[in-house]
Design an enzyme around this catalytic site. Structure first.
Site, PDB file in Angstrom:
ATOM      1  N   HIS A 236      45.697  33.735 -27.303  1.00  0.00           N
ATOM      2  CA  HIS A 236      47.061  33.204 -27.256  1.00  0.00           C
ATOM      3  C   HIS A 236      47.528  32.906 -28.667  1.00  0.00           C
ATOM      4  O   HIS A 236      46.725  32.626 -29.564  1.00  0.00           O
ATOM      5  CB  HIS A 236      47.138  31.948 -26.385  1.00  0.00           C
ATOM      6  CG  HIS A 236      46.143  30.889 -26.761  1.00  0.00           C
ATOM      7  ND1 HIS A 236      44.833  30.931 -26.364  1.00  0.00           N
ATOM      8  CD2 HIS A 236      46.278  29.765 -27.517  1.00  0.00           C
ATOM      9  CE1 HIS A 236      44.193  29.877 -26.844  1.00  0.00           C
ATOM     10  NE2 HIS A 236      45.050  29.157 -27.561  1.00  0.00           N
TER      11      HIS A 236
ATOM     12  N   HIS B  75      50.139  30.453 -30.772  1.00  0.00           N
ATOM     13  CA  HIS B  75      50.985  29.265 -30.770  1.00  0.00           C
ATOM     14  C   HIS B  75      52.247  29.594 -31.573  1.00  0.00           C
ATOM     15  O   HIS B  75      52.152  29.943 -32.755  1.00  0.00           O
ATOM     16  CB  HIS B  75      50.280  28.091 -31.438  1.00  0.00           C
ATOM     17  CG  HIS B  75      49.008  27.648 -30.758  1.00  0.00           C
ATOM     18  ND1 HIS B  75      48.950  26.533 -29.955  1.00  0.00           N
ATOM     19  CD2 HIS B  75      47.755  28.165 -30.782  1.00  0.00           C
ATOM     20  CE1 HIS B  75      47.702  26.382 -29.513  1.00  0.00           C
ATOM     21  NE2 HIS B  75      46.953  27.362 -30.014  1.00  0.00           N
TER      22      HIS B  75
HETATM   23  P1  AMP Z   1      43.676  26.466 -28.505  1.00  0.00           P
HETATM   24  O1  AMP Z   1      43.143  25.105 -28.860  1.00  0.00           O
HETATM   25  O2  AMP Z   1      44.154  27.264 -29.665  1.00  0.00           O
HETATM   26  O3  AMP Z   1      42.704  27.229 -27.616  1.00  0.00           O
HETATM   27  O4  AMP Z   1      44.982  26.200 -27.654  1.00  0.00           O
HETATM   28  C1  AMP Z   1      44.962  25.877 -26.306  1.00  0.00           C
HETATM   29  C2  AMP Z   1      46.255  25.191 -26.026  1.00  0.00           C
HETATM   30  O5  AMP Z   1      46.468  25.188 -24.609  1.00  0.00           O
HETATM   31  C3  AMP Z   1      46.295  23.719 -26.459  1.00  0.00           C
HETATM   32  O6  AMP Z   1      47.341  23.549 -27.423  1.00  0.00           O
HETATM   33  C4  AMP Z   1      46.578  22.959 -25.161  1.00  0.00           C
HETATM   34  O7  AMP Z   1      47.459  21.888 -25.347  1.00  0.00           O
HETATM   35  C5  AMP Z   1      47.176  24.045 -24.281  1.00  0.00           C
HETATM   36  N1  AMP Z   1      47.012  23.852 -22.856  1.00  0.00           N
HETATM   37  C6  AMP Z   1      45.894  23.512 -22.187  1.00  0.00           C
HETATM   38  N2  AMP Z   1      46.130  23.485 -20.859  1.00  0.00           N
HETATM   39  C7  AMP Z   1      47.445  23.795 -20.688  1.00  0.00           C
HETATM   40  C8  AMP Z   1      48.294  23.910 -19.556  1.00  0.00           C
HETATM   41  N3  AMP Z   1      47.864  23.709 -18.308  1.00  0.00           N
HETATM   42  N4  AMP Z   1      49.589  24.248 -19.762  1.00  0.00           N
HETATM   43  C9  AMP Z   1      50.065  24.437 -21.011  1.00  0.00           C
HETATM   44  N5  AMP Z   1      49.297  24.359 -22.117  1.00  0.00           N
HETATM   45  C10 AMP Z   1      48.009  24.034 -21.966  1.00  0.00           C
END
Ligand code: AMP
Ligand code: ZN
Length: 113
Positions: free
Chosen positions: A99, A101
């Site tokens: 993903h 950001h």
């Molecule tokens: P990363 O730390 O780069 O793997 O990013 C994962 C992101 O997913 C984090 O910024 C979390 O806040 C976000 N996240 C986790 N669960 C959810 C969810 N159910 N809906 C939206 N974002 C989420």
């Protein structure tokens, strides 16, 4: 990959705040936003991380980057934005579904890069 949080969000099995969707891309608001605009841009195809990008799935990754300017424009980020990918544990990747950001809506002054 049925235990993947983002696959479940893409499938609609877990609710999300969707901001964009096309054939290859799903984008939704981060549940823990780090800026006024914090959108996760995700390929629908499950790819664990940037380490797993290959010739076979590159079109899904390209589709994310094709979508990002349109999402940024729709979110009003005409002054600019930042795109971040965390790859692996040391970088803080917590969801093992690739993903990007998309962050903006304020001065992103404290730069890491
Ligand atoms: P990363 O730390 O780069 O793997 O990013 C994962 C992101 O997913 C984090 O910024 C979390 O806040 C976000 N996240 C986790 N669960 C959810 C969810 N159910 N809906 C939206 N974002 C989420
Ligand atoms: Zn997945």
């Amino acid at each position: 990959m049925n235990d993947c949080l983002f696959c479940k969000i893409i499938a609609g099995e877990i609710p999300s705040s969707k901001v964009y969707e096309d054939e290859k891309v799903f984008a939704f608001r981060d549940i823990n936003p780090q800026a006024p605009v914090h959108v996760l841009v995700v390929p629908k195809q499950h790819i664990d991380s940037a380490n797993d990008i290959s010739a076979e799935n590159l079109d899904s990754v390209a589709a994310c980057f094709r979508a990002i300017p349109a999402i940024a424009a729709a979110e009003g980020l005409s002054d600019g934005y930042r795109v971040i990918n965390n790859c692996g544990k040391a970088a803080g990747q917590t969801v093992m579904h690739l993903h990007f950001h998309l962050i903006g809506g304020c001065e992103l002054g404290e730069k890491i890069v």
